[in-house]
Design a protein around this motif. Structure first.
Motif, PDB file in Angstrom:
ATOM      1  N   VAL A   1       0.852  -1.183   0.000  1.00 33.51           N
ATOM      2  CA  VAL A   1       0.000   0.000   0.000  1.00 33.51           C
ATOM      3  C   VAL A   1       0.892   1.239   0.000  1.00 33.51           C
ATOM      4  N   ALA A   2       0.635   2.165  -0.932  1.00 36.80           N
ATOM      5  CA  ALA A   2       1.430   3.391  -0.982  1.00 36.80           C
ATOM      6  C   ALA A   2       1.283   4.167   0.331  1.00 36.80           C
ATOM      7  N   GLU A   3       0.042   4.384   0.760  1.00 32.09           N
ATOM      8  CA  GLU A   3      -0.254   5.056   2.030  1.00 32.09           C
ATOM      9  C   GLU A   3      -1.511   4.425   2.609  1.00 32.09           C
ATOM     10  N   VAL A   4      -1.560   4.315   3.941  1.00 27.78           N
ATOM     11  CA  VAL A   4      -2.749   3.756   4.579  1.00 27.78           C
ATOM     12  C   VAL A   4      -2.908   4.386   5.961  1.00 27.78           C
ATOM     13  N   ASP A   5      -4.180   4.729   6.300  1.00 27.09           N
ATOM     14  CA  ASP A   5      -4.467   5.343   7.603  1.00 27.09           C
ATOM     15  C   ASP A   5      -4.747   4.297   8.679  1.00 27.09           C
ATOM     16  N   THR A   6      -5.628   3.326   8.364  1.00 27.89           N
ATOM     17  CA  THR A   6      -5.965   2.295   9.346  1.00 27.89           C
ATOM     18  C   THR A   6      -5.928   0.921   8.688  1.00 27.89           C
ATOM     19  N   VAL A   7      -5.498  -0.075   9.465  1.00 29.02           N
ATOM     20  CA  VAL A   7      -5.486  -1.477   9.023  1.00 29.02           C
ATOM     21  C   VAL A   7      -6.217  -2.288  10.080  1.00 29.02           C
TER      22      VAL A   7
ATOM     23  N   ASP B   1       5.031   2.600   3.682  1.00 28.69           N
ATOM     24  CA  ASP B   1       5.893   3.570   4.359  1.00 28.69           C
ATOM     25  C   ASP B   1       5.114   4.347   5.413  1.00 28.69           C
ATOM     26  N   SER B   2       3.796   4.175   5.452  1.00 24.42           N
ATOM     27  CA  SER B   2       2.944   4.854   6.427  1.00 24.42           C
ATOM     28  C   SER B   2       3.074   4.216   7.803  1.00 24.42           C
ATOM     29  N   THR B   3       2.510   4.909   8.780  1.00 22.67           N
ATOM     30  CA  THR B   3       2.413   4.366  10.136  1.00 22.67           C
ATOM     31  C   THR B   3       0.933   4.341  10.505  1.00 22.67           C
ATOM     32  N   PRO B   4       0.215   3.304  10.054  1.00 19.86           N
ATOM     33  CA  PRO B   4      -1.237   3.275  10.266  1.00 19.86           C
ATOM     34  C   PRO B   4      -1.606   2.869  11.697  1.00 19.86           C
ATOM     35  N   VAL B   5      -2.842   3.158  12.043  1.00 20.60           N
ATOM     36  CA  VAL B   5      -3.431   2.635  13.269  1.00 20.60           C
ATOM     37  C   VAL B   5      -3.835   1.200  12.943  1.00 20.60           C
ATOM     38  N   VAL B   6      -3.391   0.242  13.771  1.00 18.36           N
ATOM     39  CA  VAL B   6      -3.607  -1.175  13.469  1.00 18.36           C
ATOM     40  C   VAL B   6      -4.483  -1.820  14.534  1.00 18.36           C
ATOM     41  N   THR B   7      -5.501  -2.547  14.089  1.00 24.94           N
ATOM     42  CA  THR B   7      -6.309  -3.402  14.953  1.00 24.94           C
ATOM     43  C   THR B   7      -6.090  -4.818  14.451  1.00 24.94           C
ATOM     44  N   ASP B   8      -5.575  -5.685  15.330  1.00 27.15           N
ATOM     45  CA  ASP B   8      -5.260  -7.058  14.912  1.00 27.15           C
ATOM     46  C   ASP B   8      -6.106  -8.040  15.703  1.00 27.15           C
ATOM     47  N   ASP B   9      -7.182  -8.518  15.080  1.00 24.42           N
ATOM     48  CA  ASP B   9      -8.035  -9.534  15.686  1.00 24.42           C
ATOM     49  C   ASP B   9      -7.674 -10.928  15.185  1.00 24.42           C
ATOM     50  N   GLY B  10      -6.544 -11.048  14.509  1.00 23.27           N
ATOM     51  CA  GLY B  10      -6.047 -12.338  14.022  1.00 23.27           C
ATOM     52  C   GLY B  10      -4.735 -12.668  14.718  1.00 23.27           C
TER      53      GLY B  10
ATOM     54  N   HIS C   1      -0.335 -13.437  13.900  1.00 24.75           N
ATOM     55  CA  HIS C   1       0.823 -13.452  13.002  1.00 24.75           C
ATOM     56  C   HIS C   1       0.675 -12.491  11.828  1.00 24.75           C
ATOM     57  N   ASN C   2       0.105 -11.346  12.065  1.00 31.11           N
ATOM     58  CA  ASN C   2      -0.013 -10.300  11.056  1.00 31.11           C
ATOM     59  C   ASN C   2       1.008  -9.214  11.351  1.00 31.11           C
ATOM     60  N   THR C   3       1.551  -8.589  10.296  1.00 28.98           N
ATOM     61  CA  THR C   3       2.546  -7.548  10.497  1.00 28.98           C
ATOM     62  C   THR C   3       2.320  -6.396   9.518  1.00 28.98           C
ATOM     63  N   VAL C   4       2.741  -5.220   9.952  1.00 31.10           N
ATOM     64  CA  VAL C   4       2.813  -4.039   9.095  1.00 31.10           C
ATOM     65  C   VAL C   4       4.275  -3.629   9.117  1.00 31.10           C
ATOM     66  N   THR C   5       4.863  -3.494   7.929  1.00 32.01           N
ATOM     67  CA  THR C   5       6.292  -3.216   7.836  1.00 32.01           C
ATOM     68  C   THR C   5       6.567  -2.252   6.699  1.00 32.01           C
ATOM     69  N   ASP C   6       7.722  -1.589   6.774  1.00 31.51           N
ATOM     70  CA  ASP C   6       8.136  -0.734   5.663  1.00 31.51           C
ATOM     71  C   ASP C   6       9.186  -1.439   4.803  1.00 31.51           C
ATOM     72  N   GLN C   7       9.426  -2.708   5.089  1.00 32.50           N
ATOM     73  CA  GLN C   7      10.406  -3.500   4.348  1.00 32.50           C
ATOM     74  C   GLN C   7       9.730  -4.191   3.178  1.00 32.50           C
ATOM     75  N   PRO C   8      10.162  -3.917   1.936  1.00 35.89           N
ATOM     76  CA  PRO C   8       9.491  -4.514   0.780  1.00 35.89           C
ATOM     77  C   PRO C   8       9.702  -6.009   0.640  1.00 35.89           C
ATOM     78  N   GLU C   9      10.767  -6.545   1.174  1.00 36.68           N
ATOM     79  CA  GLU C   9      11.040  -7.991   1.054  1.00 36.68           C
ATOM     80  C   GLU C   9      10.505  -8.707   2.272  1.00 36.68           C
ATOM     81  N   MET C  10       9.911  -9.893   2.040  1.00 39.42           N
ATOM     82  CA  MET C  10       9.415 -10.710   3.150  1.00 39.42           C
ATOM     83  C   MET C  10      10.469 -11.709   3.556  1.00 39.42           C
TER      84      MET C  10
END
Length: 138
Positions: free
Chosen positions: A100-106, A118-127, A129-138
């Motif tokens: 995602v180029a930019e994101v407010d909430t995940v 590259d954004s710093t979204p507000v994250v709600t994780d109800d699952g 092993h989920n991650t938000v990262t600025d690193q393009p490679e997994m």
């Protein structure tokens, strides 16, 4: 010749024939299919943003949403999704990689997803092993 010699000759010939069959060089293996070593192409797909909403439902695909979209919902699993700027990203499928180029909430409701931004979204994780990262490679 005696009776024993007459019986032994056919038996000896039979044993020698069996031994010769066991020592023969192996036949060439059957040719293998070239498709076993060929890489499988990942299907490409597009999703459209209609009235500020894009819903991705295509599993195991490389999905592109052209441009920006207010709300994106990922219901697919095992896919890679690329999108521009997003206000709300909802991830209901599992094992996705979302760029995602930019994101407010995940909001994650499933497991094993990665959001790259590259954004710093507000994250709600109800699952899990989920991650938000600025690193393009997994």
């Amino acid at each position: 010749m005696t009776h024993r010699t007459l019986l032994a000759l056919p038996l000896l010939a039979l044993l020698l024939g069996a031994a010769a069959g066991c020592s023969a060089p192996p036949a060439d293996p059957a040719p293998t299919s070239s498709s076993a070593t060929a890489e499988t192409a990942i299907p490409m797909a597009h999703a459209k943003c209609v009235d500020g909403l894009a819903v991705v439902t295509t599993d195991s695909a490389d999905v592109t949403i052209d441009g920006d979209c207010a709300t994106v919902e990922i219901k697919a699993s095992n896919s890679q999704v690329t999108v521009g700027a997003v206000e709300n990203l909802m991830v209901d499928g599992s094992i996705n990689r979302i760029v995602v180029a930019e994101v407010d909430t995940v909001h994650f409701t499933a497991d094993g997803n990665v959001v790259v931004t590259d954004s710093t979204p507000v994250v709600t994780d109800d699952g899990q092993h989920n991650t938000v990262t600025d690193q393009p490679e997994m």
